[in-house]
Design a protein around this motif. Structure first.
Motif, short mmCIF file in Angstrom:
data_model
loop_
_atom_site.label_atom_id
_atom_site.label_comp_id
_atom_site.label_asym_id
_atom_site.label_seq_id
_atom_site.Cartn_x
_atom_site.Cartn_y
_atom_site.Cartn_z
N LYS A 6 0.94 -1.17 0.02
CA LYS A 6 0.01 -0.04 -0.01
C LYS A 6 0.84 1.21 -0.15
CE LYS A 6 -2.03 -0.02 4.75
NZ LYS A 6 -1.27 -0.78 5.44
N LEU A 7 0.18 2.26 -0.50
CA LEU A 7 1.05 3.51 -0.53
C LEU A 7 1.19 4.31 0.85
CD1 LEU A 7 -0.69 4.94 -3.95
CD2 LEU A 7 1.34 3.84 -3.54
N PRO A 8 2.19 4.74 1.11
CA PRO A 8 2.22 5.50 2.60
C PRO A 8 1.47 6.72 2.76
CG PRO A 8 4.15 5.59 1.30
CD PRO A 8 3.32 4.86 0.41
N ILE A 9 0.99 7.16 3.91
CA ILE A 9 0.35 8.18 4.35
C ILE A 9 1.32 9.05 5.06
CG2 ILE A 9 -1.73 9.24 5.26
CD1 ILE A 9 -3.01 6.68 4.81
N ILE A 10 1.30 10.38 4.77
CA ILE A 10 2.40 11.28 5.55
C ILE A 10 1.42 12.53 5.96
CG2 ILE A 10 4.41 12.88 5.36
CD1 ILE A 10 5.36 10.71 3.21
N ASP A 11 1.44 12.74 7.36
CA ASP A 11 0.82 13.87 7.80
C ASP A 11 1.79 15.03 7.74
OD1 ASP A 11 -0.58 15.49 9.20
OD2 ASP A 11 -0.68 14.19 11.06
N PHE A 12 1.23 16.20 7.10
CA PHE A 12 1.76 17.53 6.98
C PHE A 12 1.52 18.24 7.98
CE2 PHE A 12 4.98 18.25 3.53
CZ PHE A 12 4.89 16.85 2.88
N GLY A 13 0.69 17.86 9.02
CA GLY A 13 0.18 18.78 10.13
C GLY A 13 1.41 19.17 10.69
N SER A 14 2.49 18.61 10.91
CA SER A 14 3.41 18.86 11.85
C SER A 14 4.76 19.18 11.29
CB SER A 14 3.85 17.66 12.77
OG SER A 14 4.19 16.46 12.01
N PHE A 15 4.49 19.60 9.73
CA PHE A 15 5.60 20.03 8.97
C PHE A 15 6.09 21.45 9.59
CE2 PHE A 15 7.26 22.13 4.91
CZ PHE A 15 8.37 21.16 4.72
N ASP A 16 5.48 22.14 10.15
CA ASP A 16 6.02 23.42 10.38
C ASP A 16 6.95 23.27 11.77
OD1 ASP A 16 5.07 24.93 8.54
OD2 ASP A 16 3.28 25.44 9.59
N LYS A 17 6.38 22.49 12.63
CA LYS A 17 7.08 22.25 13.83
C LYS A 17 8.23 21.13 13.63
CE LYS A 17 3.99 22.71 17.64
NZ LYS A 17 2.71 22.04 17.86
N GLU A 18 8.14 20.10 12.87
CA GLU A 18 9.08 19.20 12.78
C GLU A 18 9.30 18.66 11.38
OE1 GLU A 18 8.37 15.88 16.30
OE2 GLU A 18 6.57 16.00 14.92
N PRO A 19 9.82 19.62 10.68
CA PRO A 19 9.95 19.60 9.29
C PRO A 19 11.14 18.38 8.68
CG PRO A 19 11.19 21.85 9.88
CD PRO A 19 10.24 20.90 11.04
N VAL A 20 12.01 18.16 9.51
CA VAL A 20 12.96 17.23 9.13
C VAL A 20 12.42 15.84 9.25
CG1 VAL A 20 15.22 16.13 9.69
CG2 VAL A 20 15.10 18.61 9.76
N LYS A 21 11.45 15.60 10.27
CA LYS A 21 10.98 14.29 10.47
C LYS A 21 9.90 14.13 9.44
CE LYS A 21 8.06 12.09 14.01
NZ LYS A 21 7.64 12.27 15.29
N VAL A 22 9.13 15.01 8.77
CA VAL A 22 8.33 14.79 7.78
C VAL A 22 9.05 14.48 6.58
CG1 VAL A 22 6.40 15.95 6.51
CG2 VAL A 22 6.44 16.22 8.95
N ALA A 23 10.16 15.46 6.48
CA ALA A 23 10.89 15.18 4.98
C ALA A 23 11.61 13.96 5.12
CB ALA A 23 12.08 16.26 5.16
N GLN A 24 11.61 13.32 6.07
CA GLN A 24 12.27 11.79 6.04
C GLN A 24 11.47 10.94 5.75
OE1 GLN A 24 15.67 11.07 6.71
NE2 GLN A 24 14.91 8.94 5.91
N GLN A 25 10.01 11.17 5.99
CA GLN A 25 9.02 10.27 5.43
C GLN A 25 8.89 10.37 4.00
OE1 GLN A 25 5.37 10.27 8.03
NE2 GLN A 25 6.61 11.33 9.56
N VAL A 26 9.05 11.75 3.80
CA VAL A 26 8.74 11.92 2.12
C VAL A 26 10.00 11.24 1.39
CG1 VAL A 26 8.82 13.79 0.43
CG2 VAL A 26 7.52 14.28 2.51
N LEU A 27 11.19 11.47 2.02
CA LEU A 27 12.27 10.89 1.42
C LEU A 27 12.03 9.37 1.04
CD1 LEU A 27 15.24 11.30 0.17
CD2 LEU A 27 16.16 10.79 2.53
N ASP A 28 11.66 8.55 2.33
CA ASP A 28 11.60 7.06 2.20
C ASP A 28 10.42 7.04 1.08
OD1 ASP A 28 13.13 6.81 4.21
OD2 ASP A 28 11.69 6.72 5.84
N ALA A 29 9.37 7.50 1.07
CA ALA A 29 8.41 7.19 0.12
C ALA A 29 8.80 7.54 -1.14
CB ALA A 29 7.15 8.27 0.35
#
Ligand SMILES: O=C(O)CCC(=O)C(=O)O
Ligand SMILES: [Fe+2]
Length: 322
Positions: A6-29
């Motif tokens: 299945k395709l991953p789901i990434i929550d951008f709700g925390s992008f402003d607070k934790e950009p690196v964490k969200v970006a890491q998930q984006v990189l994996d996907a």
């Protein structure tokens, strides 16, 4: 690469607070399947619903009305049923879909005169296009963070600086309709042929009726079902090129499902492209493998550096029968 089911789901709700964490998930996907669902994407649901309503109203118009704005080489306007063939090597007929392409509203103005139906709703179309731009800018920022582009070379703004809304580009907001039926007479299980998208990334809105599939491995296609409140994001060919294959621009297609016999399917992609004049040079990222051909000692192996505009014209020529 293990096949994803299945395709991953990434929550951008925390992008402003934790950009690196969200970006890491984006990189994996982006490194694995090249697709992810984005939640908390910032586009209000009523704007999305309204865009689908407008698409429905427009496609209900008589064919002669829609044909007044037939698409041309500039990729603006109405494309008729079967006029586009996304997988010319394997399709027996064109895609079972009709579409209308809007280009960016530069300085608030439509690219060209709009059909009367859209002219009456121009503010709403424009607002939706702007909202898509804002959301895509956040994804582009996540890409730059994921690729660790050094601050002194543009940092998190590296891609955004090449995707200004108010400059000429291949960017397109597209309304699509896959009319119900059709399969029996044409015996064609594919409604939109397997293809990858040409630009940097695509936002895809689906509503009510599924049908999209993504190639997860040479042999396996996985469905991209509707996920409430999410927009599907996929990497395009340019981003694959820019990252020298690190990000995957994955084949996808729309297949015939039993419910397509009695239900029209609508979808709305927003194809994100750099400005026409942007030179397709490598990205300053230490995690991107070096482009050996471009940097080759042997002059004959060096590929000429294209602009984004040239690259797009090249790709469009292959799929349309203008
Ligand atoms: O209609 C869809 O769900 C996908 C459309 C698509 O992939 C495209 O137009 O590039
Ligand atoms: Fe696509």
């Amino acid at each position: 690469m293990a096949t994803l089911d299945k395709l991953p789901i990434i929550d951008f709700g925390s992008f402003d607070k934790e950009p690196v964490k969200v970006a890491q998930q984006v990189l994996d996907a982006c490194k694995s399947i090249g697709f992810f669902y984005m939640t908390n994407h910032g586009i209000p649901l009523d704007k999305v619903d309204n865009a689908f309503e407008m698409a429905k109203g427009y496609f209900d118009l008589p064919s002669e009305e829609k044909r007044k704005f037939l698409i041309k080489e500039d990729n603006y306007g109405y494309s008729e049923l079967y006029s586009e063939t996304l997988d010319p090597d394997n399709q027996r007929q064109g895609d079972h879909k009709e579409g209308f392409n809007f280009k960016n509203f530069i300085d608030g103005k439509a690219y060209a005169p709009l059909p009367a139906f859209f002219e009456e709703r121009e503010e709403a179309v424009k607002a939706f296009s702007y909202a898509c731009q804002e959301t895509s800018a956040r994804v582009l920022e996540a890409f730059a963070i994921a690729l660790e582009i050094p601050e002194d070379q543009g940092g998190r703004n590296w891609f955004k600086d090449r995707h200004h809304y108010n400059r000429k580009s291949g960017q397109v907001l597209r309304f699509l309709k896959y009319p119900r039926g059709g399969e029996v007479s044409y015996k064609e299980p594919v409604r939109a042929g397997a293809h990858s998208d040409y630009g940097s990334l695509t936002l895809l809105f689906q509503k009510d009726v599924p049908g999209l599939e993504v190639q997860a491995s040479r042999a396996a296609w996985i469905p991209a079902p509707l996920v409430d409140g999410a927009v599907l994001v996929n990497v395009g060919d340019l981003m694959e090129f820019w990252t020298n294959g690190l990000f995957k621009s994955t084949l996808h297609r729309v297949t015939f499902l039993p419910e397509h016999n009695h239900l029209d399917r609508y979808s709305i992609p927003f194809f994100v492209h750099p400005e026409d004049g942007v030179l397709l040079t490598p990205i300053p990222s230490s995690i991107v493998p070096p482009h050996t051909a471009a940097g080759s000692e042997d002059e004959t192996k060096k590929k000429p550096i294209m602009t984004a505009g040239e690259h797009l014209r090249h790709r469009l020529k292959a799929t349309y029968s203008f």
